[in-house]
Design an enzyme around this catalytic site. Sequence first.
Site, PDB file in Angstrom:
ATOM      1  N   HIS A  23       0.835  -1.220   0.181  1.00 27.94           N
ATOM      2  CA  HIS A  23       0.013   0.005  -0.099  1.00 27.94           C
ATOM      3  C   HIS A  23       0.921   1.318   0.177  1.00 27.94           C
ATOM      4  O   HIS A  23       0.456   2.376  -0.066  1.00 27.94           O
ATOM      5  CB  HIS A  23      -0.850   0.164   1.225  1.00 27.94           C
ATOM      6  N   ARG A  49      -6.423   6.201   1.667  1.00 27.48           N
ATOM      7  CA  ARG A  49      -6.025   5.204   2.932  1.00 27.48           C
ATOM      8  C   ARG A  49      -4.724   5.622   3.303  1.00 27.48           C
ATOM      9  O   ARG A  49      -4.657   5.497   4.813  1.00 27.48           O
ATOM     10  CB  ARG A  49      -6.270   3.889   2.607  1.00 27.48           C
ATOM     11  N   ASP A 215     -13.959  -6.364  -2.913  1.00 30.38           N
ATOM     12  CA  ASP A 215     -13.351  -6.521  -1.530  1.00 30.38           C
ATOM     13  C   ASP A 215     -13.589  -5.240  -0.785  1.00 30.38           C
ATOM     14  O   ASP A 215     -13.374  -4.040  -1.081  1.00 30.38           O
ATOM     15  CB  ASP A 215     -11.824  -6.383  -2.000  1.00 30.38           C
ATOM     16  N   GLU A 241     -15.896  -9.729  -0.030  1.00 35.34           N
ATOM     17  CA  GLU A 241     -14.864 -10.025   0.971  1.00 35.34           C
ATOM     18  C   GLU A 241     -14.634  -9.285   1.803  1.00 35.34           C
ATOM     19  O   GLU A 241     -14.811  -8.133   1.727  1.00 35.34           O
ATOM     20  CB  GLU A 241     -13.507  -9.984   0.066  1.00 35.34           C
ATOM     21  N   GLU A 269      -7.855 -12.173   5.839  1.00 37.83           N
ATOM     22  CA  GLU A 269      -6.441 -11.318   5.439  1.00 37.83           C
ATOM     23  C   GLU A 269      -5.938 -10.842   6.846  1.00 37.83           C
ATOM     24  O   GLU A 269      -4.785 -10.506   6.961  1.00 37.83           O
ATOM     25  CB  GLU A 269      -6.581 -10.983   4.287  1.00 37.83           C
ATOM     26  N   ASP A 292      -3.080 -14.299   5.181  1.00 37.98           N
ATOM     27  CA  ASP A 292      -1.917 -13.727   4.627  1.00 37.98           C
ATOM     28  C   ASP A 292      -0.647 -14.355   5.075  1.00 37.98           C
ATOM     29  O   ASP A 292      -0.460 -14.320   6.477  1.00 37.98           O
ATOM     30  CB  ASP A 292      -1.934 -12.369   4.629  1.00 37.98           C
ATOM     31  N   HIS A 319      -4.148 -14.422   1.044  1.00 35.05           N
ATOM     32  CA  HIS A 319      -4.242 -13.018   0.471  1.00 35.05           C
ATOM     33  C   HIS A 319      -2.959 -12.875  -0.275  1.00 35.05           C
ATOM     34  O   HIS A 319      -2.021 -13.615   0.150  1.00 35.05           O
ATOM     35  CB  HIS A 319      -4.318 -12.149   1.840  1.00 35.05           C
ATOM     36  N   GLU A 339      -4.488 -15.405  -5.406  1.00 34.68           N
ATOM     37  CA  GLU A 339      -4.557 -14.052  -5.723  1.00 34.68           C
ATOM     38  C   GLU A 339      -3.448 -13.368  -6.301  1.00 34.68           C
ATOM     39  O   GLU A 339      -2.191 -13.549  -5.879  1.00 34.68           O
ATOM     40  CB  GLU A 339      -4.982 -13.271  -4.584  1.00 34.68           C
TER      41      GLU A 339
HETATM   42  C1  LIG Z   1      -7.781  -4.129  -2.658  1.00 32.73           C
HETATM   43  C2  LIG Z   1      -8.000  -4.138  -1.137  1.00 32.73           C
HETATM   44  O1  LIG Z   1      -8.836  -2.908  -0.847  1.00 32.73           O
HETATM   45  C3  LIG Z   1      -6.525  -4.192  -0.391  1.00 32.73           C
HETATM   46  O2  LIG Z   1      -5.958  -3.149  -0.704  1.00 32.73           O
HETATM   47  C4  LIG Z   1      -6.097  -5.699  -0.856  1.00 32.73           C
HETATM   48  O3  LIG Z   1      -4.696  -5.327  -0.170  1.00 32.73           O
HETATM   49  C5  LIG Z   1      -6.562  -6.699   0.024  1.00 32.73           C
HETATM   50  O4  LIG Z   1      -7.713  -6.645   0.709  1.00 32.73           O
HETATM   51  C6  LIG Z   1      -6.732  -7.851  -0.912  1.00 32.73           C
HETATM   52  O5  LIG Z   1      -7.583  -8.647  -0.784  1.00 32.73           O
HETATM   53  O6  LIG Z   1      -5.989  -8.023  -2.005  1.00 32.73           O
HETATM   54 MG   LIG Z   2      -8.763  -8.321   0.777  1.00 30.58          MG
END
Ligand SMILES: C[C@H](O)[C@H](O)[C@@H](O)[C@@H](O)C(=O)O
Ligand SMILES: [Mg+2]
Length: 395
Positions: A23, A49, A215, A241, A269, A292, A319, A339
């Site tokens: 991020h 964010r 998401d 999600e 995650e 994750d 994740h 993913e």
């Molecule tokens: C896209 C989402 O807002 C997050 O930035 C992402 O990191 C996470 O939630 C995801 O599932 O990839």
């Molecule tokens: Mg996510």
Amino acid sequence: MNKPATIKQVRAFVVRGGGADYHDQGGGHWIDDHIATPMSRYPQYRQSRQSFGINVLGTLVVEIEASDGTVGFAVTTGGEPAAYIVEKHLARFLEGAPVTEIEKIWDQMYFSTQYYGRKGLVVNALSGVDLALWDLNGKLRNEPVYHMLGGAVRDELQFYATGARPDLAQKLGFIGGKMPLHHGPAEGAEGFRKNLEELASMRAKVGPDFWLMFDCWMSLELNYAIRLAQAAHEYDLKWIEEALSPDDYWGYAELKKQAPRGMLVTTGEHEATRWGFRMLLEMGCCDIIQPDVGWCGGMTELIKISALADARGALVIPHGSSVYSYHFVITRHNSPFAEFLMMAPKADRVVPMFNPLLLEEPVPVNGRLKASELDRPGFGVRLNPDCPLHRPYTH
Ligand SMILES: C[C@H](O)[C@H](O)[C@@H](O)[C@@H](O)C(=O)O
Ligand SMILES: [Mg+2]
């Protein structure tokens, strides 16, 4: 038989700009463009964010040097506070120990920090150490981590893409597109309508069969999530999600009951350890758990989490965490796809997820990655020497 090498030194570094804290991007990136979060109730934190600190930690790099000079490493999210925990607390359980004592080291790292850890930053730091230890063992054995996990159950990985442009992801060969939800409950009926309009517009672009997911990044409350899921069913949303706070196990259980038949509820995650995921599974919170591996307790813990899920017929789709999840997903039947986070600012091309930190970081081609692409010792990546590392603490 030769005695295993011992661990000579553990070192923790920080680095800014992308990397594992993905991020931490420059301006104009889709990943920081009016995405709904729990902070969206505050207008001043709604557009970005980063404005509320999503990238405040930065990347943690953990190096573990063995007695023969071999160095294993891993990267995760954690920055300086995580580096402090690695150097001042966790290193003592590794230095002098045989490199093979992965389980014992994990147990000591977890239970020595349980009084202030259990989830979040501390378990991020612990996960980084654990992943570096798996990388070191792979390098010493001259084996890729996925071989040490039991080997591939399929010839290749297939990926869905997370990003603002599922229509472009479809053209790039991905099996689905997960969109960030842009509007939370604080934006009322207008925001709700905009969310659905975005989904309807994307469905019109991708056609009826391409997976589309939302998401929600912990941004909703239960009633809004139920209404959104029910309204999104018209556009065949495949899953909703992380709609609620990670602590709201009761809300997730209700959302799963109320979700339209055929729509999946996913989360995890920001959950950690076998105990956290046992709660999600035994309370019937979701259809897919999404740990994750750099935040849930590392590879050693992900193995345990995955077995819990497998016993209950739940899927484990980690994740996005680059090679650290790829080496796991390829080895598990209940992880049928992975993913891939689109880290190009406009989500219009494939770039390495932890760019620019890792050299030889594999990326999907036409939405797929052959298992043979992982055939290098450990996790098969190197630190980019052009990314300056800083070691803020020693011990
Ligand atoms: C896209 C989402 O807002 C997050 O930035 C992402 O990191 C996470 O939630 C995801 O599932 O990839
Ligand atoms: Mg996510």
